[in-house]
Scaffold this motif. Structure first.
Motif, PDB file in Angstrom:
ATOM      1  N   THR A   1       0.853  -1.279   0.175  1.00  0.00           N
ATOM      2  CA  THR A   1       0.018  -0.217  -0.028  1.00  0.00           C
ATOM      3  C   THR A   1       0.855   1.349   0.024  1.00  0.00           C
ATOM      4  N   ILE A   2       1.918   1.119   0.616  1.00  0.00           N
ATOM      5  CA  ILE A   2       2.972   2.457   0.648  1.00  0.00           C
ATOM      6  C   ILE A   2       3.703   2.215  -0.780  1.00  0.00           C
ATOM      7  N   THR A   3       3.971   1.409  -1.359  1.00  0.00           N
ATOM      8  CA  THR A   3       4.547   1.348  -2.496  1.00  0.00           C
ATOM      9  C   THR A   3       3.553   1.879  -3.537  1.00  0.00           C
ATOM     10  N   SER A   4       2.320   1.394  -3.534  1.00  0.00           N
ATOM     11  CA  SER A   4       1.139   2.206  -4.333  1.00  0.00           C
ATOM     12  C   SER A   4       1.270   3.665  -4.134  1.00  0.00           C
ATOM     13  N   VAL A   5       1.508   4.337  -2.829  1.00  0.00           N
ATOM     14  CA  VAL A   5       1.284   5.651  -2.844  1.00  0.00           C
ATOM     15  C   VAL A   5       2.783   6.279  -3.517  1.00  0.00           C
ATOM     16  N   ALA A   6       3.626   5.616  -3.277  1.00  0.00           N
ATOM     17  CA  ALA A   6       5.084   5.957  -3.760  1.00  0.00           C
ATOM     18  C   ALA A   6       4.917   6.057  -5.275  1.00  0.00           C
ATOM     19  N   SER A   7       4.326   5.143  -6.016  1.00  0.00           N
ATOM     20  CA  SER A   7       4.020   5.232  -7.262  1.00  0.00           C
ATOM     21  C   SER A   7       3.218   6.239  -7.878  1.00  0.00           C
ATOM     22  N   MET A   8       2.115   6.400  -6.998  1.00  0.00           N
ATOM     23  CA  MET A   8       1.336   7.460  -7.460  1.00  0.00           C
ATOM     24  C   MET A   8       1.688   9.008  -7.386  1.00  0.00           C
ATOM     25  N   ILE A   9       2.769   8.987  -6.394  1.00  0.00           N
ATOM     26  CA  ILE A   9       3.424  10.363  -6.109  1.00  0.00           C
ATOM     27  C   ILE A   9       4.181  10.674  -7.731  1.00  0.00           C
ATOM     28  N   LEU A  10       4.950   9.540  -8.102  1.00  0.00           N
ATOM     29  CA  LEU A  10       5.626   9.829  -9.627  1.00  0.00           C
ATOM     30  C   LEU A  10       4.701   9.998 -10.611  1.00  0.00           C
ATOM     31  N   LEU A  11       3.511   9.396 -10.437  1.00  0.00           N
ATOM     32  CA  LEU A  11       2.463   9.409 -11.670  1.00  0.00           C
ATOM     33  C   LEU A  11       1.923  10.829 -11.489  1.00  0.00           C
ATOM     34  N   GLU A  12       1.733  11.326 -10.330  1.00  0.00           N
ATOM     35  CA  GLU A  12       1.322  12.837 -10.438  1.00  0.00           C
ATOM     36  C   GLU A  12       2.112  13.887 -10.816  1.00  0.00           C
ATOM     37  N   GLU A  13       3.529  13.668 -10.648  1.00  0.00           N
ATOM     38  CA  GLU A  13       4.564  14.400 -11.121  1.00  0.00           C
ATOM     39  C   GLU A  13       4.898  14.140 -12.549  1.00  0.00           C
ATOM     40  N   GLY A  14       4.239  13.296 -13.039  1.00  0.00           N
ATOM     41  CA  GLY A  14       4.569  13.166 -14.822  1.00  0.00           C
ATOM     42  C   GLY A  14       6.021  12.508 -15.032  1.00  0.00           C
ATOM     43  N   LYS A  15       6.440  11.905 -13.855  1.00  0.00           N
ATOM     44  CA  LYS A  15       7.810  11.006 -13.903  1.00  0.00           C
ATOM     45  C   LYS A  15       7.551   9.367 -14.498  1.00  0.00           C
ATOM     46  N   ILE A  16       6.511   9.185 -14.120  1.00  0.00           N
ATOM     47  CA  ILE A  16       6.002   7.704 -14.887  1.00  0.00           C
ATOM     48  C   ILE A  16       4.739   7.674 -15.520  1.00  0.00           C
ATOM     49  N   ASP A  17       4.363   6.631 -16.537  1.00  0.00           N
ATOM     50  CA  ASP A  17       3.200   6.738 -17.182  1.00  0.00           C
ATOM     51  C   ASP A  17       3.087   5.374 -17.098  1.00  0.00           C
ATOM     52  N   LEU A  18       1.628   4.755 -16.940  1.00  0.00           N
ATOM     53  CA  LEU A  18       1.130   3.538 -16.560  1.00  0.00           C
ATOM     54  C   LEU A  18       1.626   2.740 -18.035  1.00  0.00           C
ATOM     55  N   HIS A  19       1.430   3.258 -19.048  1.00  0.00           N
ATOM     56  CA  HIS A  19       1.570   2.472 -20.367  1.00  0.00           C
ATOM     57  C   HIS A  19       3.193   2.260 -20.764  1.00  0.00           C
ATOM     58  N   GLU A  20       3.793   2.819 -19.852  1.00  0.00           N
ATOM     59  CA  GLU A  20       5.482   2.983 -20.016  1.00  0.00           C
ATOM     60  C   GLU A  20       5.930   1.368 -20.026  1.00  0.00           C
ATOM     61  N   GLU A  21       7.250   0.997 -20.878  1.00  0.00           N
ATOM     62  CA  GLU A  21       7.631  -0.095 -20.531  1.00  0.00           C
ATOM     63  C   GLU A  21       8.612  -0.198 -19.556  1.00  0.00           C
ATOM     64  N   VAL A  22       8.581  -1.003 -18.750  1.00  0.00           N
ATOM     65  CA  VAL A  22       9.587  -1.132 -17.730  1.00  0.00           C
ATOM     66  C   VAL A  22      11.055  -1.142 -18.123  1.00  0.00           C
ATOM     67  N   TYR A  23      11.351  -1.685 -19.230  1.00  0.00           N
ATOM     68  CA  TYR A  23      12.528  -1.765 -19.744  1.00  0.00           C
ATOM     69  C   TYR A  23      13.196  -0.393 -19.862  1.00  0.00           C
ATOM     70  N   ARG A  24      12.391   0.432 -20.135  1.00  0.00           N
ATOM     71  CA  ARG A  24      13.078   1.772 -20.108  1.00  0.00           C
ATOM     72  C   ARG A  24      13.600   2.533 -19.099  1.00  0.00           C
ATOM     73  N   TYR A  25      13.349   1.943 -17.936  1.00  0.00           N
ATOM     74  CA  TYR A  25      14.024   2.017 -16.777  1.00  0.00           C
ATOM     75  C   TYR A  25      14.993   1.221 -16.126  1.00  0.00           C
ATOM     76  N   ILE A  26      14.594  -0.075 -16.464  1.00  0.00           N
ATOM     77  CA  ILE A  26      15.327  -1.311 -16.184  1.00  0.00           C
ATOM     78  C   ILE A  26      15.727  -2.027 -17.191  1.00  0.00           C
ATOM     79  N   PRO A  27      16.742  -1.551 -18.000  1.00  0.00           N
ATOM     80  CA  PRO A  27      16.843  -2.299 -19.469  1.00  0.00           C
ATOM     81  C   PRO A  27      17.068  -3.999 -19.498  1.00  0.00           C
ATOM     82  N   ALA A  28      17.275  -4.557 -18.184  1.00  0.00           N
ATOM     83  CA  ALA A  28      17.260  -5.897 -18.246  1.00  0.00           C
ATOM     84  C   ALA A  28      16.003  -6.467 -18.525  1.00  0.00           C
TER      85      ALA A  28
END
Length: 403
Positions: free
Chosen positions: A66-93
């Protein structure tokens, strides 16, 4: 609120303790930012007869999500992540994601048809699980079990495997289905914790302290319990039923890479299971959510973001998959690392449309009901607990007290 009826909570708690279903537990209920009650029963340490109290520290396990959820939403609010973005763009593996849908360790492995998305992590539709529960499980689930076993050894030994390394190791493991095509509860939040580290350039614990824990005054919430607080850490127990009846057994092992004594800062800060806390600390977090994202003048999220969380739904085909996997959560969906009630009449306990939260392996429980201004936090330390029958009974008492 029928306060007299609410006092039946104590009977339900005492009955569970007397029956050895639970060693000890406590509960805090707030409505409209005011405490309606606090209850406790049983022991944090049965052998030492140390009572379960308001400042007892508990391992939260999956309530960490639940805290990880809120941490994720903080970044979503700030335009730093997008729900439709590919994870590999941040973690190339994760660029070359594999899938294995056959049976057994030797099942065929092939390329996934599409990349893993951030929303796949948040909704547990990534294909990552918590390991193999039978020999016929796909190859990736056996490899996940191997990784979890390695983490359990590492946390009690060298303590070297980091949050980011766990994500990179998971990227090498084939998922159990095409991302976004089914629901399976698993290690997605741990990958999200690593992704948050990449986006923020901070250790996950540092980001949580800066943006959530410190602003809310959650001074007893962390990924470990320092020496000066160890005396407040509850022991964990299993409730075992045999021919002689039900009794408690002390549990001392690690689980999911989380040490039992939590005595040192871990290299792996698990976004899915790693935090410890108290009922008071988690009530600060829960009240913030119920109050539309702010508490005592400290805003963590915006109201529209909370509305988004309460109104999130799995796609119809994914909901069918969730229903098959989580029958005990009938009437709920699962989005953004939280359950969300969308058909209250189908639920196993009284609730409200949009009520959300989660629980943990050792039985802690969180409920956010913005419509009624109701916040519920319970802690206990009983293995394989999740949402217990005692939790549902207590929730029924609380909701039937609403007037």
């Amino acid at each position: 609120m029928d306060i007299a009826h609410l006092q039946l909570v104590q009977n339900a708690m005492d009955s569970a303790v007397k029956a050895n279903k639970i060693a000890g537990l406590n509960l805090m209920v707030f409505k409209d930012d005011c405490q309606l009650g606090y209850w406790q029963s049983g022991f944090a340490d049965v052998e030492a007869k140390r009572p379960f109290t308001k400042d007892t520290i508990c391992r939260m396990f999956s309530m960490t999500k639940t805290i990880t959820s809120v941490a994720s939403m903080i970044l979503l609010e700030e335009g730093k992540i997008d729900l439709h973005e590919e994870v590999y763009r941040y973690i190339p593996a994760f660029k070359n994601l594999k899938i294995s849908t056959g049976k057994g360790r030797d099942s065929e492995i092939r390329n996934a048809s599409r990349p893993l998305l951030i929303q796949d992590l948040l909704n547990m539709t990534s294909g990552y699980t918590y390991g193999a529960w039978w020999d016929g499980a796909p190859a990736g689930e056996h490899l996940t079990s191997d990784l979890i076993n390695e983490l359990n050894k590492d946390i009690t030994g060298a303590n070297r495997i980091t949050t980011r390394e766990v994500a990179d190791r998971l990227a090498e493991i084939p998922v159990s289905f095409e991302p976004g095509t089914a629901y399976a509860y698993g290690l997605s939040a741990d990958i999200m914790g690593a992704l948050i580290e990449v986006v923020t350039g901070m250790k996950y614990s540092d980001f949580l302290k800066k943006r959530i824990l410190n602003p809310l005054g959650m001074t007893d919430t962390d990924f470990y319990v320092p020496a000066e607080k160890q005396a407040r850490l509850a022991k964990a127990y299993s409730s075992v039923e045999d021919e002689n009846g039900r009794h408690l057994e002390l549990f001392t092992g690690p689980n999911l890479g989380i040490s039992n004594d939590m005595s040192r800062a871990p290299a792996f800060e698990s976004g899915g299971a790693g935090l410890c806390s108290t009922v008071e600390d988690y009530m600060k977090f829960t009240s913030m959510l119920t109050n539309g994202g702010q508490l005592n003048g400290k805003r963590i999220l915006h109201k529209k973001t909370l509305d988004f969380l309460a109104n999130s739904r799995l796609r119809a085909d994914l909901q069918e998959s969730f229903n098959r996997n989580m029958e005990h959560l009938s009437g709920y969906t699962y989005c953004n690392f939280m359950r969300v009630a969308f058909e209250p009449g189908h639920c196993k306990a009284m609730t409200e449309l949009g009520e959300m939260g989660w629980d943990g392996w050792l039985g802690p429980y969180l409920s956010v009901d913005m419509k009624n201004g109701l916040s519920i936090v319970m802690t206990m330390q009983m293995t394989n607990a999740g949402t217990t029958d005692t939790t549902r009974k207590i929730k029924n008492i609380i909701y039937s007290s609403l007037t």
